[in-house]
Enzyme design. Sequence first.
Site, short mmCIF file in Angstrom:
data_model
loop_
_atom_site.label_atom_id
_atom_site.label_comp_id
_atom_site.label_asym_id
_atom_site.label_seq_id
_atom_site.Cartn_x
_atom_site.Cartn_y
_atom_site.Cartn_z
N SER A 167 0.87 -1.19 0.00
CA SER A 167 0.00 0.00 0.00
C SER A 167 0.91 1.23 0.00
CB SER A 167 -0.92 0.00 1.22
OG SER A 167 -0.18 0.05 2.42
N HIS A 189 -2.96 -6.16 2.41
CA HIS A 189 -2.11 -7.20 3.00
C HIS A 189 -2.87 -8.52 3.16
CE1 HIS A 189 0.27 -3.69 4.96
NE2 HIS A 189 0.42 -3.74 3.65
N GLU A 209 -4.70 -2.44 9.12
CA GLU A 209 -3.93 -2.98 10.25
C GLU A 209 -4.61 -2.72 11.59
OE1 GLU A 209 0.10 -1.44 9.86
OE2 GLU A 209 -0.02 -1.73 7.68
N GLU A 253 1.66 -9.52 6.96
CA GLU A 253 2.45 -9.07 8.12
C GLU A 253 2.30 -10.00 9.32
OE1 GLU A 253 1.67 -4.88 8.76
OE2 GLU A 253 2.72 -4.36 6.90
N ASP A 263 -4.08 1.22 11.52
CA ASP A 263 -3.64 1.85 10.27
C ASP A 263 -4.66 1.49 9.20
OD1 ASP A 263 -2.55 2.84 8.00
OD2 ASP A 263 -0.80 1.50 7.95
N GLU A 275 -3.12 5.77 12.15
CA GLU A 275 -2.19 6.15 11.06
C GLU A 275 -2.96 6.18 9.75
OE1 GLU A 275 0.99 3.23 10.87
OE2 GLU A 275 1.06 3.43 8.70
N ASP A 327 1.66 8.44 7.25
CA ASP A 327 2.52 7.48 6.53
C ASP A 327 2.53 7.88 5.06
OD1 ASP A 327 3.66 5.30 5.27
OD2 ASP A 327 2.09 3.88 5.77
N LYS A 329 9.66 5.19 7.35
CA LYS A 329 10.00 3.99 6.57
C LYS A 329 11.22 4.33 5.73
CE LYS A 329 5.32 2.10 5.87
NZ LYS A 329 4.10 2.25 5.03
N HIS A 381 8.36 -1.17 9.51
CA HIS A 381 8.70 -2.14 8.46
C HIS A 381 7.88 -1.86 7.21
CE1 HIS A 381 5.04 -4.91 9.42
NE2 HIS A 381 4.75 -3.65 9.56
N LYS A 419 6.74 -0.37 14.51
CA LYS A 419 5.67 -1.21 13.98
C LYS A 419 6.35 -2.20 13.06
CE LYS A 419 2.92 0.16 10.19
NZ LYS A 419 1.73 0.67 9.53
C1 PEP Z 1 1.82 0.56 6.02
O1 PEP Z 1 0.96 0.97 5.25
O2 PEP Z 1 2.07 1.16 7.06
C2 PEP Z 1 2.57 -0.66 5.68
C3 PEP Z 1 3.51 -1.15 6.48
O3 PEP Z 1 2.23 -1.27 4.53
P1 PEP Z 1 3.08 -1.23 3.17
O4 PEP Z 1 4.46 -1.62 3.50
O5 PEP Z 1 2.35 -2.20 2.31
O6 PEP Z 1 2.99 0.19 2.69
MG MG Z 2 0.61 2.77 6.85
#
Ligand code: PEP
Ligand code: MG
Length: 478
Positions: free
Chosen positions: A92, A208, A217, A260, A295, A339, A366, A391, A419, A442
């Site tokens: 995503s 996911h 999430e 995940e 999330d 999030e 994010d 990230k 992650h 996370k």
């Molecule tokens: C997220 O959206 O926070 C996530 C970890 O998913 P992705 O790595 O698929 O963006």
């Molecule tokens: Mg996210």
Amino acid sequence: MAPNTKSFGSLIDVSSSILTSGNPRGGPVSNLKKHRFKRKKTHIKNPKRRVNMKIKSVKARQVLDSRGNPTVEVDLETAEGFFRSMVPSGASTGTHEAVELRDGNKRVYNGKGVLKAVGNVNNKIAKKVKGFDVTDQSGLDKLMCKLDGTANKGNFGANAILGVSMAACKAASASKGIPLYSYIAKLSGHKGVKLPVPQLNVINGGKHAGKENDIQENMYMPTGAKSFSEAIRMGAETYHVLRKMLKNKYGVHAIHLGDEGGFVPPIDTPQERLELMIKAVGEAGYSGKMSIALDPASSEFYYKDKGGYYMIGEKKYSSADMVDFYADLVKTFPIVSIEDGMAEDDWEGWTLMTKKLGGKIQITGDDLLVTNVERIKTAAQKKACNALLLKVNQIGSVTESIDAANMSYKNGWGVTVSHRSGETEDSFIADIAVGLDTGQIKTGAPARSERLAKYNQLLRIEEQLGKKAIYPGKKFRG
Ligand code: PEP
Ligand code: MG
């Protein structure tokens, strides 16, 4: 483990940064203290040791991530040995992220090959960084960005640049004879003693889990734990209670896992998922000690046409409706963090959400921020959120990730290191979380080794820090 870092045998341990950085020659962990003490003396006595900080070679290859998709792995060599990094990958993903370079040939790995990015490391970056001092992390990252020559790393690929950046950071910590988290703390100006409160994603949804118009999430945060190890124990025990509960109620299909490591039960309403999660907390004996983070990854269920609307299941929501929807959840459940409650460019929605809920809970950006200081500046100015999700591959270098965290702290925000849904056995982000004293990480459910590589590394760091380790619990926002 082979004691000789000059051989490729030591590469097995390179992703385990404590062994690599705390004990770069790859000796047994019990020798760690003695080894570090000796190395400090050598530093003082022998100023010529600086030669050990130079890059001798860089080699990238294509390997597979936790979803079976190709990703970039980099081995960087200094006089201290070989240092390995592996690059994660999202599903995503935000549209404003730095470019993840994929080959695009549909007949090979469905277009997801990364041989172009690998070639960029081996043929373009390697010769330019040969001889570069790995302890000059910002100089190295700047050089690679300059060579790439684009604002979004579209030339080399963020996956190419990040691989070299992370491997150099590991090599530098080894050359200093200190653990990776301590080295990152020094680089970024932090103490590097705070263990993060984990956000454990126990029910996977959305992309996911192969679902549409869905909250992505549903995470436990053990805010009532006294230490990181207790937090992991609480998370893992509750995860197993939830597993049993789901199996009894919905049958065996309900306990199959998403990307995940969380369960994918056939439950469509967000409320029902949360009710079960809280019931499991009670049965596990942790009532009042476990908070919840969500999330929704709402960019995935935002439809831009007709003025823009959100859709969960069959129901449509305006931005204001979404805020009311979250406000109801916050009233009913012990939610402390949401999030990407709004879509990546719905700035007005973000500002509204932060105005209504930001005094009570953490509002984390994010896809909104993509670990990018320019978007963080805009978000601060618009009061669009009060926390960063960090990230490393969204921005593509260690230096820029540190800059994003430090700017967020300046805004008075929280920071969660994260992650990606496509992960590897590299535990680098565990050390980043401690090095930057973020207080939050996370990295999925307490299941599947690519997720546990990070939680297990944090258990080792906690052990190494001993009495110095701080677990912030309810004060996870700093
Ligand atoms: C997220 O959206 O926070 C996530 C970890 O998913 P992705 O790595 O698929 O963006
Ligand atoms: Mg996210």
